[in-house]
Scaffold this motif. Structure first.
Motif, short mmCIF file in Angstrom:
data_model
loop_
_atom_site.label_atom_id
_atom_site.label_comp_id
_atom_site.label_asym_id
_atom_site.label_seq_id
_atom_site.Cartn_x
_atom_site.Cartn_y
_atom_site.Cartn_z
N LYS A 47 31.80 19.39 0.54
CA LYS A 47 30.42 19.40 0.07
C LYS A 47 30.25 18.88 -1.34
O LYS A 47 29.20 19.02 -1.92
N GLY A 89 29.87 26.33 7.98
CA GLY A 89 28.69 25.46 7.89
C GLY A 89 27.97 25.35 9.23
O GLY A 89 26.74 25.35 9.28
N LYS A 90 28.73 25.25 10.31
CA LYS A 90 28.11 25.16 11.65
C LYS A 90 27.44 26.47 12.04
O LYS A 90 26.34 26.47 12.62
N ARG A 98 24.11 27.18 9.98
CA ARG A 98 22.94 26.34 10.33
C ARG A 98 22.14 26.91 11.48
O ARG A 98 21.00 26.53 11.68
#
Length: 80
Positions: free
Chosen positions: A22, A75-76, A79
């Motif tokens: 990131k 992150g997945k 979301r």
């Protein structure tokens, strides 16, 4: 001495993974946490694949790959 090297590798692995995934690190404590958990995750994945990481460089590579995987998974999930 092993704890010291574990923290150093964890911090470095977390910082590298944060920059790869990131574009920034997570701060010192965040980098250590991500690197240590990533090292554990990387060790599990490496064992499942029949690979082994030895030495300082091998531990760092395994921890970075595990930390990248950890950041990707979080992150997945985040979301959703």
């Amino acid at each position: 001495m092993g704890l010291f090297w574990g923290l150093i590798i964890g911090a470095l692995a977390g910082w590298i993974a944060g920059n790869l995934m990131k574009g920034q690190g997570f701060g010192l404590l965040g980098n250590i946490a991500v690197g240590l958990v990533g090292g554990f995750l990387g060790g599990v994945v490496f064992r499942l694949l029949g690979l082994a990481a030895t030495g300082l460089i091998g531990s760092l590579i395994m921890s970075v790959l595990g930390a990248v995987l950890l950041i990707f998974i979080v992150g997945k999930v985040a979301r959703r």
